[in-house]
Each structure stands twice: as structure tokens, then as C-alpha cells.
Design an enzyme around this catalytic site. Structure first.
Site, PDB file in Angstrom:
ATOM      1  N   LYS A 100       0.854  -1.185   0.000  1.00 52.10           N
ATOM      2  CA  LYS A 100       0.000   0.000   0.000  1.00 52.10           C
ATOM      3  C   LYS A 100       0.890   1.234   0.000  1.00 52.10           C
ATOM      4  O   LYS A 100       1.678   1.442   0.912  1.00 52.10           O
ATOM      5  CB  LYS A 100      -0.914  -0.008   1.219  1.00 52.10           C
ATOM      6  N   LYS A 134      -2.286  -1.678  -3.822  1.00 54.32           N
ATOM      7  CA  LYS A 134      -3.107  -0.470  -3.809  1.00 54.32           C
ATOM      8  C   LYS A 134      -2.233   0.764  -3.902  1.00 54.32           C
ATOM      9  O   LYS A 134      -1.245   0.826  -3.186  1.00 54.32           O
ATOM     10  CB  LYS A 134      -3.875  -0.485  -2.489  1.00 54.32           C
TER      11      LYS A 134
HETATM   12  C1  PBG Z   1      -7.102   3.499   5.324  1.00 56.26           C
HETATM   13  C2  PBG Z   1      -7.561   3.407   3.916  1.00 56.26           C
HETATM   14  C3  PBG Z   1      -7.431   4.377   2.915  1.00 56.26           C
HETATM   15  C4  PBG Z   1      -8.029   3.864   1.775  1.00 56.26           C
HETATM   16  C5  PBG Z   1      -8.523   2.615   2.093  1.00 56.26           C
HETATM   17  N1  PBG Z   1      -8.217   2.336   3.410  1.00 56.26           N
HETATM   18  C6  PBG Z   1      -6.906   5.745   2.981  1.00 56.26           C
HETATM   19  C7  PBG Z   1      -5.499   6.002   3.337  1.00 56.26           C
HETATM   20  O1  PBG Z   1      -4.675   5.105   3.480  1.00 56.26           O
HETATM   21  O2  PBG Z   1      -5.212   7.178   3.494  1.00 56.26           O
HETATM   22  C8  PBG Z   1      -8.126   4.562   0.454  1.00 56.26           C
HETATM   23  C9  PBG Z   1      -9.145   4.012  -0.488  1.00 56.26           C
HETATM   24  C10 PBG Z   1      -9.451   4.896  -1.631  1.00 56.26           C
HETATM   25  O3  PBG Z   1      -8.806   5.936  -1.868  1.00 56.26           O
HETATM   26  O4  PBG Z   1     -10.404   4.555  -2.368  1.00 56.26           O
HETATM   27  N2  PBG Z   1      -8.077   3.002   6.218  1.00 56.26           N
END
Ligand code: PBG
Length: 337
Positions: free
Chosen positions: A208, A260
Site C-alpha cells: 500500500k 493499492k
Molecule cells: C485506510 C484506507 C485508505 C483507503 C482505504 N483504506 C486511505 C489512506 O490510506 O489514506 C483509500 C481508499 C481509496 O482511496 O479509495 N483506512
């Protein structure tokens, strides 16, 4: 030499091998398609907000709302009817605090929503929940803070362990640790097993990245974040560490892993898919959704084709499941052929 075309190709230039044969008709293209999408591999992320009586539309994600508990149930039924494979639920609490207390409140909004959805459609779709603190903390970070303001990895793990258990107690099928804390999968697995939830699976947010493409999501979950997440999410330029994260998550007990964002990380997705012994998901994040919707709203892009092309690319790069805010629409389109 009147009439002779001096540009005409020569006999030896006449192609013998003609790849266009396989592109000649829609039926032929369908026959030889290497990549197919199926509704069952799509996962719909949904937001449920405490204390509202009507759904709240999101400015940067046209077509996506923060649900009430009731409209979430209706959305879950709609997803089942479209043949969507999974739901990923995010809770948006009324109250945020430093510890993210609502995340471990058995009656917190996410836990209530899990119970609602499980009661409504639990046998017909895989119900997943976000295991992270950023929706619940008043500072907006994915964990609890140390005295110096940094995110305290190990103190956060203790919070995640408790969250995993309250979510599983509410009946969720899959918990999805998304905070990028070291050791988060192992702690969640141990906590679940100790509390009799050996059948609850873990979808690890494995690779991520600290991405600008999460912008619209932060509105969706009412995030209070001021700084950034660079001290825990990965640097966009790094590929090798995605494979290290994969190795760790698999060793810690991840049942599924995720890359992601999606579209600008297809190389990472491909490498992880190649190396992973467990199914690999991709998350088409909020910014990817917003870009296509915004361009389409301006008439600059063919919306429906762009959506299917983006989903197909994720599948081609190796995603076996795709989290997408278009899951229901795409599933319906796929069913209609
Ligand atoms: C954190 C989380 C995020 C997203 C999913 N889970 C945001 C981040 O890490 O700042 C982003 C998902 C998206 O942008 O569609 N709980």
C-alpha cells in the site's frame, strides 16, 4: 507508366502472418480474449456513517454516498442481485478521539453495520471490514501516536487486535488490515484464533503506497489527517519492498493480499501476482474513480469504455479480485454482455 502506383507494396512484402484475422469480428475477438472479468471477483467498498438519516453524496466521488444503516442494507442487497462477490465496509463514526475508541466499541457504527449486512445478505456475499484506525482517530492517522507525535507501531497493533475481535464478533467474514503497521497480520490472526474466530479470513493490504490518489476517500471517511502517511505507507518509487511485504504477510497468515492503488501500480501488481501463493486483489482507489468520472462529466472521455478498460487492465496485470466503486454497475454490464 500511367496509372501505376509507385508506392504499391512488392510481392515479397505481402504479409503471410496476419494478426488482424483474430480481431476481425466481435465473435472472433470474444473467442480469443485472454482476460475476462466476472462479477464474482468484484468487491464493492461502501461507507456507512453514524447519525445521519439520509445518504450523504460525496463531492469528489459522484455516484458514491455515505450510507445510513438502512441504505447500506439496500446497497448490499443490490450488490448481491448484481452478482458482486464482496463488500468492504468502512465506518464513519460521529466521534473521533486520540485512541480511535469507536473502532473497538462493540456497538460502534462499523460493528452495527456488519451485523445489519450479515443479517440481510450474509450467506450470499463475502462481507469484509476495514481494520484500521484512521476513520476513528481525531488526528487522522492509521494508528495511535507516541509522545513525539509519530505513529506508535506496537501500541497500534494492540488496538488492531481488539478491533479484529470486535469485527469478527459482529459476524464479518474477512477483516482487512489497511494501516501498514509492521506485524499487523500476525497480531490479527492470533487475536482472532484466541477468540474462536479461526474461520475469519484476513485480506492484507500488502503493498500500500503513500498515494495522492486516496484524496477523495479522505472526504468519504471524514478524515482529520493534516500531515501524511509516509512514515508507514510505501514510497511510490519502491518496488522491491512490495515483495518483502508480501513475504511477511504470507508468513504472518494472510489469506489474501492486496496491491493499492491499482492503475499506476500495475507493475507492482504483476510482480506480486507472480510471486504470491495466495489470491491477489487490486484496489481501484477513490482518485482513480474520480479521474474517470470527472473527465467523463466534461465529455473528455467515454465513461463506460474507460471503466471497463481500467478494470480489464487490473485483471490482466494479475488481480484476481478487484475493489472498485463501480462494482455494481460493472457487474450489471458484464451480465448484459
Ligand atoms: C485506510 C484506507 C485508505 C483507503 C482505504 N483504506 C486511505 C489512506 O490510506 O489514506 C483509500 C481508499 C481509496 O482511496 O479509495 N483506512
Amino acid at each position: 507508366m500511367a496509372g501505376e502506383n509507385k508506392w504499391a507494396i512488392r510481392p515479397e512484402e505481402t504479409p503471410v502472418i496476419r494478426p488482424r484475422r483474430l480481431r476481425s469480428t466481435a465473435a472472433m475477438r470474444r473467442l480469443v480474449a485472454e482476460t475476462r472479468l466476472h462479477p464474482a471477483e468484484l468487491i464493492l467498498p461502501v461507507f456507512v456513517r453514524e447519525g445521519i438519516s439520509e445518504p450523504v453524496p460525496l463531492a469528489a466521488m459522484p455516484g458514491v454516498v455515505q450510507h445510513t444503516r438502512d441504505t447500506l442494507k439496500a446497497a448490499a442487497v443490490e450488490a448481491v442481485e448484481a452478482g458482486v462477490g464482496g463488500l468492504m465496509i468502512y465506518g464513519v463514526p460521529e466521534v473521533q478521539d486520540a485512541a480511535g475508541s469507536e473502532g473497538t466499541n462493540p456497538d460502534g457504527i462499523l460493528q452495527q453495520a456488519i451485523r445489519d449486512v450479515i443479517a440481510e445478505v450474509g450467506d450470499e456475499i463475502v462481507v469484509m471490514s476495514d481494520l484500521c484506525l484512521d476513520e476513528y482517530t481525531d488526528h487522522g492517522h492509521c494508528g495511535v501516536l507516541a509522545e513525539d507525535g509519530s505513529v506508535d507501531n506496537d501500541a497500534t497493533l494492540a488496538r488492531y487486535a481488539e478491533m479484529a475481535v470486535v469485527q469478527a464478533d459482529a459476524g464479518v467474514h474477512v477483516v482487512a488490515p489497511s494501516g501498514m503497521m509492521d506485524g499487523q497480520v500476525r497480531v490479527a490472526r492470533r487475536a482472532l484464533d484466541e477468540h474462536g474466530h479461526t474461520d475469519v479470513a484476513i485480506l492484507a493490504y500488502t503493498a500500500k503506497y503513500a498515494s495522492a490518489f486516496y484524496g477523495p476517500f479522505r472526504e468519504a471517511v471524514g478524515s482529520s489527517l493534516k500531515g501524511d502517511r509516509k512514515a508507514y505507507q510505501q514510497d511510490p518509487g519502491n518496488a522491491r519492498e512490495a515483495l518483502r511485504e508480501l513475504e511477511l504477510d504470507v508468513a504472518e497468515g494472510a489469506d489474501l493480499v492486496m496491491v493499492k492503488p491499482g492503475m499506476v501500480y500495475l507493475d507492482i501488481l504483476s510482480a506480486v501476482a507472480e510471486a504470491s501463493p495466495v489470491p491477489v486483489s487490486a484496489y481501484q482507489v477513490s482518485g482513480e474513480y474520480a479521474m474517470i468520472e470527472a473527465a467523463a462529466a466534461n465529455g473528455w472521455i467515454d465513461r463506460d469504455r474507460a471503466i471497463m478498460e481500467a478494470l480489464t487492465a487490473l485483471r490482466r496485470a494479475g488481480a484476481e479480485q478487484i475493489l472498485t466503486y463501480w462494482a455494481v454497475e460493472a457487474a450489471r454490464n458484464l451480465r448484459q454482455g
